[in-house]
Write an enzyme that holds these catalytic residues in place. Structure first.
Site, short mmCIF file in Angstrom:
data_model
loop_
_atom_site.label_atom_id
_atom_site.label_comp_id
_atom_site.label_asym_id
_atom_site.label_seq_id
_atom_site.Cartn_x
_atom_site.Cartn_y
_atom_site.Cartn_z
N LYS A 1 12.33 0.87 -2.80
CA LYS A 1 13.00 -0.27 -2.16
C LYS A 1 14.00 -0.92 -3.11
O LYS A 1 15.13 -1.23 -2.73
CB LYS A 1 11.96 -1.29 -1.69
CG LYS A 1 11.11 -0.81 -0.53
CD LYS A 1 9.99 -1.79 -0.23
CE LYS A 1 9.08 -1.29 0.88
NZ LYS A 1 7.99 -2.25 1.18
N SER B 1 9.04 -4.58 -3.61
CA SER B 1 7.59 -4.79 -3.62
C SER B 1 6.94 -4.08 -2.44
O SER B 1 7.58 -3.82 -1.42
CB SER B 1 7.27 -6.29 -3.57
OG SER B 1 7.83 -6.87 -2.42
N ASP B 2 5.67 -3.77 -2.62
CA ASP B 2 4.91 -3.15 -1.54
C ASP B 2 3.44 -3.46 -1.79
O ASP B 2 3.02 -3.67 -2.93
CB ASP B 2 5.13 -1.64 -1.49
CG ASP B 2 4.65 -1.07 -0.17
OD1 ASP B 2 5.36 -1.27 0.85
OD2 ASP B 2 3.58 -0.44 -0.13
N GLN B 3 2.68 -3.49 -0.72
CA GLN B 3 1.26 -3.78 -0.83
C GLN B 3 0.47 -2.77 -0.01
O GLN B 3 0.81 -2.48 1.13
CB GLN B 3 0.97 -5.20 -0.34
CG GLN B 3 -0.47 -5.64 -0.60
CD GLN B 3 -0.68 -7.08 -0.15
OE1 GLN B 3 -0.63 -7.36 1.03
NE2 GLN B 3 -0.90 -7.97 -1.10
#
Length: 199
Positions: free
Chosen positions: A56, A72-74
């Site tokens: 990203k 960011s990623d979760q």
């Protein structure tokens, strides 16, 4: 004459991440990245979150040279298995039934890049869910509609009522943007929220 700090971009369409980043009082722009979020075969949840955060950030950095970009990623996991975004009511209900009374790990990964140098971090949050009745699950889902959230639990709003406990080194990690780690990372790119200078 002080150096002009680089432009800051948040590679995200999430209003919760925008709200979190605004706490640091640094001017920024939010741009939604175009990234395929499909997991690779056998990819560990932590690796998936890190890979997507880098993808990203790099996708946006490629079209915005000279900027500092945050990706960011979760990913949520229970017993090591990833729990994705439910996409709808029935799947969200199944997820919350599975998570009821269980411990769930949330990997909140970030990447900060200027297009040349990239730093990453993965902050783990351990959430223990209350034992949930079907009535409680259905009431929560009708009120919150958390269908775009890993694990169907929006801890930044009513989802906090699903929890017995939350353990993390960073209280903002569960919402998806760990600000303690991010502040350290941004300082190394010349964006310190307190001084405006490199940390």
């Amino acid at each position: 004459m002080p150096a002009i700090p680089p432009k800051l971009i948040l590679a995200s369409s999430s209003r919760y991440r925008r709200e979190l980043l605004s706490r640091l009082r640094l001017p920024f722009t939010a741009i939604s990245p175009d990234v395929d979020e499909t997991p690779q075969p056998g990819e560990a949840p932590a690796d998936l979150a890190l890979r997507l955060s880098v993808a990203k950030a790099m996708a946006v950095a490629a079209t915005h040279p000279g900027s500092v970009v945050i990706g960011s990623d979760q990913v949520a996991t229970v017993d090591g298995d990833p729990i994705g975004k439910p996409g709808g009511f029935e799947r969200a209900r199944e997820q919350l039934r599975r998570l009821s009374g269980r411990a769930v790990e949330f990997h909140s990964a970030m990447a900060v890049t200027d297009g040349v140098h990239t730093e990453t971090a993965d902050i783990v949050t351990l959430c223990r869910f209350r034992t949930l009745t079907d009535a409680a699950i259905d009431a929560y889902l009708r009120a919150e509609e958390p269908y775009d959230t890993a694990g169907s639990a929006k801890a930044e709003s009513l989802g906090i009522a699903l929890m017995d406990s939350i353990r993390s080194d960073d209280p903002t990690a569960i919402i998806g943007l760990p600000l303690i780690a991010l502040t350290r990372m941004l300082g190394r790119f010349g964006l310190d929220p307190l001084t405006g200078h490199p940390a």
